[in-house]
Design a protein around this motif. Structure first.
Motif, PDB file in Angstrom:
ATOM      1  N   ASP A 136       7.341   1.492 -61.614  1.00 41.59           N
ATOM      2  CA  ASP A 136       7.561  -0.185 -61.068  1.00 41.59           C
ATOM      3  C   ASP A 136       7.719  -0.049 -59.565  1.00 41.59           C
ATOM      4  OD1 ASP A 136       7.821  -0.936 -63.763  1.00 41.59           O
ATOM      5  OD2 ASP A 136       9.907  -0.859 -63.685  1.00 41.59           O
ATOM      6  N   LYS A 137       8.337   0.991 -59.055  1.00 48.72           N
ATOM      7  CA  LYS A 137       8.458   0.939 -57.636  1.00 48.72           C
ATOM      8  C   LYS A 137       7.491   1.985 -56.876  1.00 48.72           C
ATOM      9  CE  LYS A 137      13.534   0.349 -57.421  1.00 48.72           C
ATOM     10  NZ  LYS A 137      14.625   0.729 -56.820  1.00 48.72           N
ATOM     11  N   LYS A 138       6.324   2.046 -57.368  1.00 45.35           N
ATOM     12  CA  LYS A 138       5.412   2.928 -56.932  1.00 45.35           C
ATOM     13  C   LYS A 138       4.829   2.457 -55.265  1.00 45.35           C
ATOM     14  CE  LYS A 138       0.546   4.198 -57.570  1.00 45.35           C
ATOM     15  NZ  LYS A 138      -0.828   3.465 -57.460  1.00 45.35           N
ATOM     16  N   GLN A 139       4.848   1.107 -55.193  1.00 41.52           N
ATOM     17  CA  GLN A 139       4.342   0.908 -53.691  1.00 41.52           C
ATOM     18  C   GLN A 139       5.332   1.257 -52.689  1.00 41.52           C
ATOM     19  OE1 GLN A 139       3.041  -3.348 -54.573  1.00 41.52           O
ATOM     20  NE2 GLN A 139       1.421  -2.714 -53.445  1.00 41.52           N
ATOM     21  N   LEU A 180       7.853  11.017 -58.012  1.00 44.59           N
ATOM     22  CA  LEU A 180       8.831  11.289 -59.000  1.00 44.59           C
ATOM     23  C   LEU A 180      10.280  11.538 -58.230  1.00 44.59           C
ATOM     24  CD1 LEU A 180       9.998  11.401 -61.778  1.00 44.59           C
ATOM     25  CD2 LEU A 180       9.234  13.700 -62.130  1.00 44.59           C
ATOM     26  N   ALA A 181      10.288  12.442 -57.337  1.00 47.67           N
ATOM     27  CA  ALA A 181      11.431  13.112 -56.742  1.00 47.67           C
ATOM     28  C   ALA A 181      11.885  11.934 -55.744  1.00 47.67           C
ATOM     29  CB  ALA A 181      10.998  14.115 -55.853  1.00 47.67           C
ATOM     30  N   VAL A 182      11.095  11.213 -54.975  1.00 47.92           N
ATOM     31  CA  VAL A 182      11.682   9.892 -54.198  1.00 47.92           C
ATOM     32  C   VAL A 182      12.491   8.977 -54.861  1.00 47.92           C
ATOM     33  CG1 VAL A 182      10.790   8.483 -52.622  1.00 47.92           C
ATOM     34  CG2 VAL A 182       9.826  10.528 -52.194  1.00 47.92           C
ATOM     35  N   PHE A 183      11.629   8.690 -56.187  1.00 47.76           N
ATOM     36  CA  PHE A 183      12.398   7.547 -56.948  1.00 47.76           C
ATOM     37  C   PHE A 183      13.618   8.192 -57.162  1.00 47.76           C
ATOM     38  CE2 PHE A 183      13.706   6.467 -61.248  1.00 47.76           C
ATOM     39  CZ  PHE A 183      13.902   4.945 -61.045  1.00 47.76           C
ATOM     40  N   PHE A 219      13.552   6.410 -67.664  1.00 48.29           N
ATOM     41  CA  PHE A 219      14.477   5.854 -66.632  1.00 48.29           C
ATOM     42  C   PHE A 219      13.179   6.225 -65.459  1.00 48.29           C
ATOM     43  CE2 PHE A 219      16.875   7.385 -62.919  1.00 48.29           C
ATOM     44  CZ  PHE A 219      17.227   5.877 -62.276  1.00 48.29           C
ATOM     45  N   LEU A 220      13.026   7.685 -65.551  1.00 48.87           N
ATOM     46  CA  LEU A 220      12.012   8.200 -64.447  1.00 48.87           C
ATOM     47  C   LEU A 220      10.647   7.599 -64.379  1.00 48.87           C
ATOM     48  CD1 LEU A 220      13.251  12.015 -64.856  1.00 48.87           C
ATOM     49  CD2 LEU A 220      13.718  10.499 -62.854  1.00 48.87           C
ATOM     50  N   VAL A 221      10.045   7.592 -65.664  1.00 44.74           N
ATOM     51  CA  VAL A 221       8.893   7.150 -65.612  1.00 44.74           C
ATOM     52  C   VAL A 221       8.571   5.568 -65.460  1.00 44.74           C
ATOM     53  CG1 VAL A 221       6.806   6.611 -67.067  1.00 44.74           C
ATOM     54  CG2 VAL A 221       7.956   8.710 -67.364  1.00 44.74           C
ATOM     55  N   ARG A 222       9.578   4.691 -66.016  1.00 44.64           N
ATOM     56  CA  ARG A 222       9.212   3.335 -65.641  1.00 44.64           C
ATOM     57  C   ARG A 222       9.677   3.116 -64.318  1.00 44.64           C
ATOM     58  NH1 ARG A 222       8.113   1.019 -70.490  1.00 44.64           N
ATOM     59  NH2 ARG A 222       8.699   2.428 -72.380  1.00 44.64           N
ATOM     60  N   VAL A 249       1.920   2.290 -69.062  1.00 48.43           N
ATOM     61  CA  VAL A 249       3.132   2.738 -69.091  1.00 48.43           C
ATOM     62  C   VAL A 249       3.512   3.418 -70.398  1.00 48.43           C
ATOM     63  CG1 VAL A 249       5.743   2.944 -68.461  1.00 48.43           C
ATOM     64  CG2 VAL A 249       4.066   1.920 -66.774  1.00 48.43           C
ATOM     65  N   ASN A 250       3.592   2.410 -71.474  1.00 48.12           N
ATOM     66  CA  ASN A 250       4.000   2.678 -72.560  1.00 48.12           C
ATOM     67  C   ASN A 250       3.149   3.542 -73.291  1.00 48.12           C
ATOM     68  OD1 ASN A 250       6.303   0.776 -72.578  1.00 48.12           O
ATOM     69  ND2 ASN A 250       4.914  -0.800 -73.098  1.00 48.12           N
ATOM     70  N   GLU A 251       1.862   3.615 -72.956  1.00 44.40           N
ATOM     71  CA  GLU A 251       0.854   4.547 -73.677  1.00 44.40           C
ATOM     72  C   GLU A 251       1.196   5.798 -73.194  1.00 44.40           C
ATOM     73  OE1 GLU A 251      -3.225   3.173 -72.846  1.00 44.40           O
ATOM     74  OE2 GLU A 251      -2.807   1.292 -74.089  1.00 44.40           O
ATOM     75  N   ALA A 252       1.267   5.924 -71.650  1.00 38.78           N
ATOM     76  CA  ALA A 252       1.737   7.254 -71.238  1.00 38.78           C
ATOM     77  C   ALA A 252       2.869   7.912 -71.915  1.00 38.78           C
ATOM     78  CB  ALA A 252       1.677   7.279 -69.866  1.00 38.78           C
ATOM     79  N   ILE A 253       3.888   7.151 -72.028  1.00 38.82           N
ATOM     80  CA  ILE A 253       5.224   7.792 -72.706  1.00 38.82           C
ATOM     81  C   ILE A 253       4.953   8.127 -73.815  1.00 38.82           C
ATOM     82  CG2 ILE A 253       7.468   6.875 -73.474  1.00 38.82           C
ATOM     83  CD1 ILE A 253       7.426   5.302 -70.807  1.00 38.82           C
ATOM     84  N   GLU A 254       4.233   7.439 -74.784  1.00 35.06           N
ATOM     85  CA  GLU A 254       4.132   7.604 -76.203  1.00 35.06           C
ATOM     86  C   GLU A 254       3.174   8.920 -76.103  1.00 35.06           C
ATOM     87  OE1 GLU A 254       2.721   4.827 -78.752  1.00 35.06           O
ATOM     88  OE2 GLU A 254       4.184   3.209 -78.263  1.00 35.06           O
ATOM     89  N   SER A 255       2.139   9.190 -75.320  1.00 36.68           N
ATOM     90  CA  SER A 255       1.296  10.302 -75.451  1.00 36.68           C
ATOM     91  C   SER A 255       2.002  11.614 -74.961  1.00 36.68           C
ATOM     92  CB  SER A 255       0.213  10.163 -74.187  1.00 36.68           C
ATOM     93  OG  SER A 255      -0.590  11.246 -74.157  1.00 36.68           O
ATOM     94  N   VAL A 256       2.699  11.503 -74.144  1.00 36.50           N
ATOM     95  CA  VAL A 256       3.533  12.718 -73.596  1.00 36.50           C
ATOM     96  C   VAL A 256       4.529  13.243 -74.711  1.00 36.50           C
ATOM     97  CG1 VAL A 256       5.211  13.599 -71.689  1.00 36.50           C
ATOM     98  CG2 VAL A 256       3.253  12.408 -71.202  1.00 36.50           C
TER      99      VAL A 256
END
Length: 130
Positions: free
Chosen positions: A50-53, A81-84, A43-46, A24-31
């Motif tokens: 976190d709630k993917k399942q 993303l939208a459901v979260f 908030f959206l990414v994490r 997650v941290n790598e993806a955030i930094e990359s983007v």
């Protein structure tokens, strides 16, 4: 960062996490590409990661004739993303979340992505009693 840009950047990060099993941290930094982070973006990414399942279960219950694994990668992550956001963002109305997801699907998906995302999220809205 405006909300639309936060959602688009979050989609890009979630796509990396989903396809490349990026941290997650790598993806955030990359983007972000050395840009300053944004609270709503994180908030959206994490939150989605976190709630993917839980999110995937909600999506599965609202898919007709599709399996989550068979969805286009972009569509699957837009839905996540939208459901979260529907579940956890009290400040954004569900109608806005759905409209934003449709517009992002039109930009990043194929010609049928917008209609598909709209159909699934409309069912999710009913399912969640929103």
């Amino acid at each position: 960062m405006k909300r639309r840009e936060a959602r688009e950047k979050a989609l890009q990060a979630l796509f990396q996490i989903d396809l490349a099993n990026a941290d997650v941290n790598e993806a955030i930094e990359s983007v972000l590409e050395d840009r300053k982070s944004d609270e709503y973006f994180e908030f959206l990414v994490r939150g989605t990661a976190d709630k993917k399942q839980e999110i995937d279960e909600i999506i599965k219950k609202n898919l007709e004739k599709w399996r989550l694994e068979r969805l286009a990668n972009v569509d699957r992550n837009i839905l996540r993303l939208a459901v979260f956001e529907m579940l956890d963002s009290e400040e954004t109305p569900v109608k806005v979340v759905i409209d934003e997801a449709i517009e992002i699907a039109k930009l990043y998906g194929d010609e049928s992505s917008g209609k598909f995302v709209n159909a699934v999220l409309s069912k999710v809205k009913t399912y969640l009693n929103k």
